[in-house]
Design a protein around this motif. Structure first.
Motif, PDB file in Angstrom:
ATOM      1  N   VAL A   1       6.483   8.580  -4.703  1.00 31.80           N
ATOM      2  CA  VAL A   1       6.267   8.191  -3.312  1.00 31.80           C
ATOM      3  C   VAL A   1       4.779   8.060  -3.006  1.00 31.80           C
ATOM      4  O   VAL A   1       4.359   7.134  -2.311  1.00 31.80           O
ATOM      5  CB  VAL A   1       6.975   9.172  -2.352  1.00 31.80           C
ATOM      6  CG1 VAL A   1       6.569   8.930  -0.906  1.00 31.80           C
ATOM      7  CG2 VAL A   1       8.488   9.042  -2.502  1.00 31.80           C
ATOM      8  N   THR A   2       3.957   8.950  -3.564  1.00 35.51           N
ATOM      9  CA  THR A   2       2.503   8.838  -3.381  1.00 35.51           C
ATOM     10  C   THR A   2       2.005   7.504  -3.930  1.00 35.51           C
ATOM     11  O   THR A   2       1.203   6.816  -3.289  1.00 35.51           O
ATOM     12  CB  THR A   2       1.774  10.020  -4.059  1.00 35.51           C
ATOM     13  OG1 THR A   2       2.180  11.224  -3.415  1.00 35.51           O
ATOM     14  CG2 THR A   2       0.269   9.871  -3.963  1.00 35.51           C
ATOM     15  N   SER A   3       2.492   7.104  -5.094  1.00 35.40           N
ATOM     16  CA  SER A   3       2.112   5.805  -5.669  1.00 35.40           C
ATOM     17  C   SER A   3       2.618   4.657  -4.813  1.00 35.40           C
ATOM     18  O   SER A   3       1.920   3.661  -4.611  1.00 35.40           O
ATOM     19  CB  SER A   3       2.652   5.670  -7.089  1.00 35.40           C
ATOM     20  OG  SER A   3       2.036   6.592  -7.949  1.00 35.40           O
ATOM     21  N   PHE A   4       3.836   4.783  -4.292  1.00 30.86           N
ATOM     22  CA  PHE A   4       4.423   3.745  -3.442  1.00 30.86           C
ATOM     23  C   PHE A   4       3.586   3.526  -2.180  1.00 30.86           C
ATOM     24  O   PHE A   4       3.425   2.394  -1.723  1.00 30.86           O
ATOM     25  CB  PHE A   4       5.856   4.138  -3.072  1.00 30.86           C
ATOM     26  CG  PHE A   4       6.577   3.127  -2.235  1.00 30.86           C
ATOM     27  CD1 PHE A   4       7.173   2.015  -2.807  1.00 30.86           C
ATOM     28  CD2 PHE A   4       6.682   3.293  -0.855  1.00 30.86           C
ATOM     29  CE1 PHE A   4       7.848   1.083  -2.023  1.00 30.86           C
ATOM     30  CE2 PHE A   4       7.351   2.367  -0.073  1.00 30.86           C
ATOM     31  CZ  PHE A   4       7.937   1.262  -0.654  1.00 30.86           C
ATOM     32  N   GLU A   5       3.047   4.598  -1.626  1.00 32.40           N
ATOM     33  CA  GLU A   5       2.256   4.507  -0.395  1.00 32.40           C
ATOM     34  C   GLU A   5       0.822   4.029  -0.639  1.00 32.40           C
ATOM     35  O   GLU A   5       0.125   3.687   0.312  1.00 32.40           O
ATOM     36  CB  GLU A   5       2.205   5.871   0.298  1.00 32.40           C
ATOM     37  CG  GLU A   5       3.536   6.312   0.851  1.00 32.40           C
ATOM     38  CD  GLU A   5       3.471   7.666   1.524  1.00 32.40           C
ATOM     39  OE1 GLU A   5       3.763   7.713   2.739  1.00 32.40           O
ATOM     40  OE2 GLU A   5       3.130   8.657   0.867  1.00 32.40           O
ATOM     41  N   ASP A   6       0.393   3.985  -1.880  1.00 34.67           N
ATOM     42  CA  ASP A   6      -0.979   3.610  -2.225  1.00 34.67           C
ATOM     43  C   ASP A   6      -1.109   2.087  -2.313  1.00 34.67           C
ATOM     44  O   ASP A   6      -0.537   1.475  -3.219  1.00 34.67           O
ATOM     45  CB  ASP A   6      -1.353   4.238  -3.569  1.00 34.67           C
ATOM     46  CG  ASP A   6      -2.735   3.843  -4.055  1.00 34.67           C
ATOM     47  OD1 ASP A   6      -3.515   3.251  -3.280  1.00 34.67           O
ATOM     48  OD2 ASP A   6      -3.035   4.123  -5.226  1.00 34.67           O
ATOM     49  N   PRO A   7      -1.854   1.441  -1.388  1.00 35.00           N
ATOM     50  CA  PRO A   7      -2.010  -0.018  -1.458  1.00 35.00           C
ATOM     51  C   PRO A   7      -2.630  -0.480  -2.781  1.00 35.00           C
ATOM     52  O   PRO A   7      -2.384  -1.594  -3.230  1.00 35.00           O
ATOM     53  CB  PRO A   7      -2.940  -0.351  -0.293  1.00 35.00           C
ATOM     54  CG  PRO A   7      -2.857   0.821   0.616  1.00 35.00           C
ATOM     55  CD  PRO A   7      -2.537   2.013  -0.242  1.00 35.00           C
ATOM     56  N   GLY A   8      -3.392   0.399  -3.416  1.00 37.87           N
ATOM     57  CA  GLY A   8      -3.994   0.048  -4.709  1.00 37.87           C
ATOM     58  C   GLY A   8      -2.955  -0.206  -5.784  1.00 37.87           C
ATOM     59  O   GLY A   8      -3.205  -0.949  -6.736  1.00 37.87           O
ATOM     60  N   ALA A   9      -1.786   0.391  -5.635  1.00 39.34           N
ATOM     61  CA  ALA A   9      -0.718   0.173  -6.610  1.00 39.34           C
ATOM     62  C   ALA A   9      -0.261  -1.277  -6.616  1.00 39.34           C
ATOM     63  O   ALA A   9       0.149  -1.804  -7.654  1.00 39.34           O
ATOM     64  CB  ALA A   9       0.461   1.098  -6.323  1.00 39.34           C
TER      65      ALA A   9
END
Length: 141
Positions: A17-25
């Motif tokens: 979820v942290t990765s999902f919320e990261d626009p950089g992903a």
């Protein structure tokens, strides 16, 4: 047109979820993604609007609801089409998360896009599957 795509990610749900919320992903997982610009509303909350800029097109994202870490639901508008995406996250164990994306295209505008939908409807699902595989790789590395 509706379809569902799912993938298992070998990471705990909080990391996924942290990765999902990261626009950089998005730069790592969606080819051609350039930037995300917040337009209105409270970031991350229902009603918030953002502009997603890609090399060949732009999308307007409107959050319908954000119930992370369990689910995220948004509408995406493009000059040729409109769709919604509901992403559900489920911990299958301490180190694995299932991500399921429910996609519904609600509007297609224009002759060419309607031809593509009629003759190549599977290409939309293939694109989402590709993004999920890229997201899995991003999360796991």
């Amino acid at each position: 047109m509706q379809f569902t795509c799912a993938i298992y990610i070998n990471k705990p749900i909080n990391e996924v979820v942290t990765s999902f919320e990261d626009p950089g992903a998005l730069k790592q997982t969606q080819k051609g993604f350039i930037s995300l610009k917040h337009l209105s509303g409270n970031k991350g909350e229902a009603g918030a609007k953002s502009k997603l800029v890609y090399k060949k097109f732009d999308l307007i994202e409107t959050i319908i609801h954000n119930k992370l870490p369990n689910e995220f639901y948004a509408k995406y508008e493009h000059k040729s089409m409109t769709n919604t995406m509901l992403c559900k996250f489920k911990a299958t164990n301490d180190n694995e998360t299932k991500l399921t994306a429910y996609i519904e295209y609600t509007e297609f505008k224009g002759f060419i896009i309607n031809l593509i939908v009629k003759f190549f409807p599977g290409m939309f699902k293939k694109q989402v599957d590709k993004w999920l595989v890229n997201f899995k790789k991003y999360c796991e590395n």
